[in-house]
Design an enzyme around this catalytic site. Structure first.
Site, short mmCIF file in Angstrom:
data_model
loop_
_atom_site.label_atom_id
_atom_site.label_comp_id
_atom_site.label_asym_id
_atom_site.label_seq_id
_atom_site.Cartn_x
_atom_site.Cartn_y
_atom_site.Cartn_z
N GLY A 42 0.88 -1.15 -0.01
CA GLY A 42 -0.07 -0.11 0.27
C GLY A 42 1.03 1.31 0.07
O GLY A 42 1.54 1.62 -0.93
N SER A 114 6.43 -4.86 -1.54
CA SER A 114 6.02 -3.42 -1.77
C SER A 114 6.27 -2.49 -0.61
O SER A 114 7.28 -2.54 -0.17
CB SER A 114 4.44 -3.04 -2.33
OG SER A 114 4.35 -1.77 -2.98
N TRP A 115 4.98 -1.72 -0.26
CA TRP A 115 5.31 -0.97 0.96
C TRP A 115 5.71 -1.80 2.30
O TRP A 115 6.52 -1.40 3.18
CB TRP A 115 4.06 -0.13 1.27
CG TRP A 115 3.99 0.41 2.80
CD1 TRP A 115 3.10 -0.51 3.60
CD2 TRP A 115 4.83 1.16 3.61
NE1 TRP A 115 3.12 0.10 4.85
CE2 TRP A 115 3.98 0.72 5.21
CE3 TRP A 115 5.73 1.70 3.50
CZ2 TRP A 115 4.59 1.76 5.96
CZ3 TRP A 115 6.32 2.68 4.31
CH2 TRP A 115 5.62 2.54 5.73
N ASP A 271 9.35 -5.06 -13.01
CA ASP A 271 9.02 -4.22 -11.82
C ASP A 271 9.69 -2.77 -12.16
O ASP A 271 11.03 -2.73 -12.05
CB ASP A 271 9.51 -4.69 -10.44
CG ASP A 271 8.72 -4.00 -9.24
OD1 ASP A 271 8.59 -2.70 -9.42
OD2 ASP A 271 8.53 -4.56 -8.15
N HIS A 299 5.39 -6.12 -10.68
CA HIS A 299 5.52 -5.62 -9.31
C HIS A 299 4.92 -6.65 -8.39
O HIS A 299 3.64 -6.99 -8.15
CB HIS A 299 4.85 -4.12 -8.85
CG HIS A 299 5.24 -3.64 -7.65
ND1 HIS A 299 6.45 -3.47 -7.01
CD2 HIS A 299 4.26 -3.44 -6.58
CE1 HIS A 299 6.28 -2.77 -6.03
NE2 HIS A 299 4.84 -2.83 -5.62
#
Length: 320
Positions: A42, A114-115, A271, A299
């Site tokens: 996120g 990711s985050w 990515d 990603h």
């Protein structure tokens, strides 16, 4: 190989983490297994049942949580009255520590996408004694260079979508920090302004995914869309609350602090973070890490090959 079979939690709860926030958590797999913490992306995506399936349930005690403001945690960021000033990287890391102690866990493997990889890396840098190993995918480090790439640089690659993205902002705010500019619109007292801004943001997020699958179903949920856009722009517009630094960023600059913590980076060749070398630079600055590049993958774990690489990594660390 593939994902492990679907399983259900054997325990779950809502943890009071202060500031009026309650964080949803669940545990599944083997109660006596190696603890593993799964960190979603996120910021603001929330966990899904798929996160239960990246670790062997016979070997791991798998812990999922919805970070502040998202998923089943309360209050939700989609509610305009939710106080976002108490949703920062420091707050979320404190929540992780509170949850670890609540569950009676000494050390755990930390898995992040990711985050979630930004959070996992910073958590390991600041709490090294409680992290057994790291498994990361769709790697980011929360740097200004990464945010600039995603909000400005990709405009040259996706010009039509970028024109629409900029059109959602006042002309005077189209050259600076676009995430902060969109966040100001999302914090507007006018619900119509908020909704248009959230939709424009998620339209851009969708447009910059260059490889299939390109699922946008979650963005069609107005609650998810608003909470996600509000949280992402809140973090991206404020240097991920990591402190101001150069374009390299705090996490990459402190990669040497990961010495002694083994880790595996599974990175898709498509990515877009690869455009500025984030995974490669992290790997070379992190003693003892391994970098696995998976062809034709974007990603995150979007292909069977990426999933298999992640499963192999968690299997490797199960009894380490």
């Amino acid at each position: 190989m593939g994902l492990y079979p679907e399983i259900e939690p054997y325990d779950h709860g809502m943890l009071d983490v202060g500031d009026g926030n309650r964080v949803h958590w669940e545990t599944c797999g083997n109660p006596d297994g190696t603890p593993a913490l799964m960190l979603h992306g996120g910021p603001g995506s929330g966990c899904t049942p798929r996160y239960r399936r990246y670790c062997d349930p016979a070997a791991y005690r798998i812990v999922l949580l919805d970070q502040r403001g998202c998923g089943r945690s309360t209050p939700h960021a989609s509610a305009h009255g939710t106080d976002m000033s108490v949703n920062t990287t420091a707050h979320v890391m404190a929540d992780l520590e509170l949850l670890r102690r609540h569950l009676g866990i000494g050390r755990w493997l930390v898995w992040g996408v990711s985050w979630g990889s930004v959070l996992a890396l910073r958590y390991a840098q600041t709490h090294p004694s409680v992290v057994r190993a790291l498994v990361l995918t769709g790697v980011a480090t929360g740097s200004n260079a990464e945010v600039n790439l995603l909000t400005h640089g990709l405009g040259r690659i996706f010009p039509q979508a970028y024109e629409r993205f900029l059109a959602g902002l006042p002309e005077s705010e189209r050259d600076g920090n676009l995430a902060a500019a969109y966040n100001r619109l999302i914090e507007s007292p006018d619900p119509a302004v908020r909704e248009r801004a959230a939709r424009a943001w998620t339209d851009w997020e969708t447009a910059i995914v260059p490889a299939p699958p390109r699922s946008v179903e979650r963005y069609e949920d107005p609650v998810f869309r608003m909470g996600f856009a509000r949280t992402v722009t809140h973090y991206w517009g404020n240097d991920h609350f990591l402190g101001e630094g150069n374009d390299e960023g705090v996490v990459l600059g402190d990669a040497h602090l990961l010495k002694g913590i083994p880790g595996t980076i599974v990175q898709g060749s498509l990515d877009l973070a690869n455009l500025i070398g984030t995974p490669w630079r992290l790997h070379h600055a992190w003693p003892g890490s391994e970098l696995i590049v998976v062809d034709e993958t974007g990603h995150g774990p979007s292909t069977p090959a990426a999933v298999n690489a992640l499963i192999a990594a968690t299997d490797k660390y199960a009894n380490r």
